[in-house]
Design a protein around this motif. Structure first.
Motif, PDB file in Angstrom:
ATOM      1  N   LEU A  33      -4.177  29.553  83.839  1.00 28.41           N
ATOM      2  CA  LEU A  33      -2.816  29.759  83.347  1.00 28.41           C
ATOM      3  C   LEU A  33      -1.947  30.490  84.378  1.00 28.41           C
ATOM      4  CD1 LEU A  33      -1.326  29.089  80.716  1.00 28.41           C
ATOM      5  CD2 LEU A  33      -1.913  31.357  79.889  1.00 28.41           C
ATOM      6  N   GLU A  94      -0.703  34.007  74.881  1.00 25.85           N
ATOM      7  CA  GLU A  94      -2.087  34.190  75.338  1.00 25.85           C
ATOM      8  C   GLU A  94      -2.670  35.529  74.863  1.00 25.85           C
ATOM      9  OE1 GLU A  94      -3.870  32.029  76.912  1.00 25.85           O
ATOM     10  OE2 GLU A  94      -5.555  33.196  77.679  1.00 25.85           O
ATOM     11  N   THR A  95      -1.841  36.585  74.845  1.00 23.63           N
ATOM     12  CA  THR A  95      -2.420  37.927  74.640  1.00 23.63           C
ATOM     13  C   THR A  95      -1.821  38.747  73.495  1.00 23.63           C
ATOM     14  OG1 THR A  95      -0.870  39.000  76.159  1.00 23.63           O
ATOM     15  CG2 THR A  95      -2.880  38.134  77.136  1.00 23.63           C
ATOM     16  N   GLU A 125     -12.906  41.835  68.892  1.00 21.88           N
ATOM     17  CA  GLU A 125     -12.432  40.659  69.648  1.00 21.88           C
ATOM     18  C   GLU A 125     -11.347  41.062  70.650  1.00 21.88           C
ATOM     19  OE1 GLU A 125     -11.076  37.310  67.315  1.00 21.88           O
ATOM     20  OE2 GLU A 125     -10.234  36.346  69.109  1.00 21.88           O
ATOM     21  N   ILE A 126     -10.453  41.953  70.212  1.00 20.70           N
ATOM     22  CA  ILE A 126      -9.349  42.383  71.088  1.00 20.70           C
ATOM     23  C   ILE A 126      -9.908  43.016  72.369  1.00 20.70           C
ATOM     24  CG2 ILE A 126      -7.445  44.062  71.289  1.00 20.70           C
ATOM     25  CD1 ILE A 126      -6.929  43.591  68.259  1.00 20.70           C
ATOM     26  N   VAL A 127     -10.858  43.937  72.202  1.00 15.38           N
ATOM     27  CA  VAL A 127     -11.439  44.632  73.361  1.00 15.38           C
ATOM     28  C   VAL A 127     -12.261  43.650  74.209  1.00 15.38           C
ATOM     29  CG1 VAL A 127     -13.045  46.453  74.066  1.00 15.38           C
ATOM     30  CG2 VAL A 127     -11.418  46.877  72.212  1.00 15.38           C
ATOM     31  N   LYS A 129     -12.059  40.354  74.593  1.00 13.17           N
ATOM     32  CA  LYS A 129     -11.256  39.399  75.375  1.00 13.17           C
ATOM     33  C   LYS A 129     -10.588  40.079  76.565  1.00 13.17           C
ATOM     34  CE  LYS A 129      -9.992  35.577  72.452  1.00 13.17           C
ATOM     35  NZ  LYS A 129      -8.957  34.867  71.723  1.00 13.17           N
ATOM     36  N   ARG A 130     -10.100  41.296  76.321  1.00 12.77           N
ATOM     37  CA  ARG A 130      -9.374  41.976  77.401  1.00 12.77           C
ATOM     38  C   ARG A 130     -10.304  42.432  78.529  1.00 12.77           C
ATOM     39  NH1 ARG A 130      -6.611  41.393  73.322  1.00 12.77           N
ATOM     40  NH2 ARG A 130      -4.353  41.340  73.353  1.00 12.77           N
ATOM     41  N   ILE A 131     -11.475  42.934  78.160  1.00  8.79           N
ATOM     42  CA  ILE A 131     -12.389  43.379  79.225  1.00  8.79           C
ATOM     43  C   ILE A 131     -12.889  42.160  80.011  1.00  8.79           C
ATOM     44  CG2 ILE A 131     -14.582  43.477  77.919  1.00  8.79           C
ATOM     45  CD1 ILE A 131     -13.374  46.066  80.476  1.00  8.79           C
ATOM     46  N   ARG A 133     -11.115  39.475  80.603  1.00 10.86           N
ATOM     47  CA  ARG A 133     -10.012  39.104  81.504  1.00 10.86           C
ATOM     48  C   ARG A 133      -9.945  40.070  82.697  1.00 10.86           C
ATOM     49  NH1 ARG A 133      -6.682  37.065  76.888  1.00 10.86           N
ATOM     50  NH2 ARG A 133      -6.047  39.168  76.370  1.00 10.86           N
ATOM     51  N   LEU A 134     -10.099  41.375  82.412  1.00 11.50           N
ATOM     52  CA  LEU A 134     -10.017  42.369  83.494  1.00 11.50           C
ATOM     53  C   LEU A 134     -11.176  42.196  84.489  1.00 11.50           C
ATOM     54  CD1 LEU A 134      -8.991  45.499  81.370  1.00 11.50           C
ATOM     55  CD2 LEU A 134      -7.581  44.388  83.103  1.00 11.50           C
ATOM     56  N   VAL A 140     -11.169  45.164  87.056  1.00 13.31           N
ATOM     57  CA  VAL A 140     -12.221  46.117  86.668  1.00 13.31           C
ATOM     58  C   VAL A 140     -13.551  45.522  87.115  1.00 13.31           C
ATOM     59  CG1 VAL A 140     -13.435  47.043  84.645  1.00 13.31           C
ATOM     60  CG2 VAL A 140     -10.943  47.115  84.721  1.00 13.31           C
ATOM     61  N   LEU A 142     -17.984  46.046  86.871  1.00 11.99           N
ATOM     62  CA  LEU A 142     -19.071  46.677  86.130  1.00 11.99           C
ATOM     63  C   LEU A 142     -20.239  46.864  87.081  1.00 11.99           C
ATOM     64  CD1 LEU A 142     -20.136  47.604  83.326  1.00 11.99           C
ATOM     65  CD2 LEU A 142     -20.891  45.260  82.951  1.00 11.99           C
ATOM     66  N   VAL A 154      -3.325  46.486  88.259  1.00  8.32           N
ATOM     67  CA  VAL A 154      -3.091  46.753  86.830  1.00  8.32           C
ATOM     68  C   VAL A 154      -2.989  48.257  86.579  1.00  8.32           C
ATOM     69  CG1 VAL A 154      -4.004  46.485  84.492  1.00  8.32           C
ATOM     70  CG2 VAL A 154      -4.074  44.574  86.077  1.00  8.32           C
TER      71      VAL A 154
END
Lengths: 177, 173
Positions: A33, A94-95, A125-127, A129-131, A133-134, A140, A142, A154
């Motif tokens: 996207l 998207e977000t 789900e919110i957390v 999907k965002r992690i 993407r990051l 980010v 790991l 960011v």
């Protein structure tokens, strides 16, 4: 006539931006996207420059060069703002949590209890999907079970938003009193 | 040059009014107030444009003011206003991604353990404030223990559903 083309060039650029972005993403979803948005923006920018430049050459002699240059600058500034709006409209779909909650209600026929809504779209789900993407964009990383900042982009945006919140709202978060 | 100066001046004036108004009191419906300030300032600028053009020849705007000049100024100020409105929504509401990145940064060079990451990321923090926003903005209403879409909410949901369909993309969120 040239002035009309110059004034309308940002709208023509936005139309080109949307068309190229949609065609690119539909034609080659693997491109992602974000890249399709960059391509759309670049195509629209080229369109504005062609139309505004052509309008300037048609009206050459009618206006001093400095005035014509400022008119092109105004068109480019207007297109940049419209392109920014389009970019964020795509990203809202998207977000944005509010849009997703509306979608869930719509798909459920227009009504859900609090518990049903939370079950369809909750913090997990919110957390998640965002992690993802990051991590996917390298913002980010790991390492050995710990999250670290991978790229400062960011983080810089986040700090800028906190600064703007403090200037406008005198607090750094919506949850502060 | 005149259109550029008037456009930039209108945006700067609107932003200054916005800052001063927010210093006095932050309104309940912030986005609506931002739009009222910016479009009110634009309307004032357009009404004053013939006077400015006549009394300030250095602007080099012909008198009577041609329609494309009005269009250029209106287009620029409207586009910048909408761009600011979108940015402002991130000022009004905390973005979960930005909150996460700030939490990782606060953890320092040792990083933030995966196990600690989810702590504090609850429905009460991430979902319920957004439900309250939808209620406040009239996109949903609460009735008989159910959240129901209003006609405005249905229009908003359909707009994004159609756009996502056009892109061939999933649900998002």
């Amino acid at each position: 006539m040239a002035e009309w083309f110059s004034a309308l060039s940002p709208v023509l650029g936005l139309a080109l931006n949307v068309a190229v972005q949609v065609a690119t993403f539909r034609g080659r979803p693997a491109i992602g996207l974000l890249r399709s948005e960059y391509l759309g923006f670049a195509a629209g920018l080229a369109g504005v420059m062609v139309v505004a430049g052509a309008a300037r050459s048609v009206s050459s002699g009618a206006a001093p060069p400095v005035d014509a240059a400022f008119r092109v600058l105004l068109s480019l500034g207007c297109y940049a703002a419209l392109g920014y709006c389009h970019f964020h409209f795509v990203n809202l779909g998207e977000t944005a949590r509010r849009i997703r909650l509306l979608r869930e209600l719509h798909e459920a026929g227009g009504a859900l209890s609090h518990g049903e809504l939370a079950a369809r779209y909750g913090a997990g789900e919110i957390v998640g999907k965002r992690i993802a993407r990051l991590l996917g964009t390298g913002q980010v990383v790991l390492r050995e079970g710990r999250y670290h900042i991978g790229s400062p982009l960011v983080l810089t945006i986040a700090r800028g938003m906190v600064a703007l919140k403090k200037v406008l709202l005198k607090k750094g978060s919506e949850h502060e009193r | 040059m005149g259109e550029f100066v008037i456009s930039a001046g209108t945006v700067l004036a609107a932003f200054a009014i916005h800052l001063v108004a927010w210093r006095v009191r932050v309104p309940e419906r912030q986005t609506r107030a931002v739009l009222a300030i910016f479009f009110g300032t634009l309307a004032t600028a357009l009404l004053l444009l013939p006077v400015l053009a006549a009394s300030w020849p250095a602007l080099r705007i012909p008198v009577p003011v041609p329609m494309p000049s009005y269009l250029s100024i209106s287009g620029f100020v409207t586009a910048v206003t909408l761009a600011y409105m979108i940015t402002y929504s991130a000022v009004e509401v905390d973005s979960p991604s930005l909150v996460m990145v700030l939490a990782i940064d606060r953890a320092g060079p040792g990083g933030l353990p995966e196990s600690e990451f989810d702590q504090g990321m609850s429905d009460a923090l991430l979902v319920e404030p957004r439900i309250r926003d939808l209620l406040r903005d009239g996109l949903i209403r609460e009735e008989d223990g159910l959240y129901r879409l209003t006609p405005k909410g249905v229009r908003m949901a359909r707009l994004f559903i159609r756009h996502r369909w056009l892109l061939g993309a999933g649900k998002g969120g």
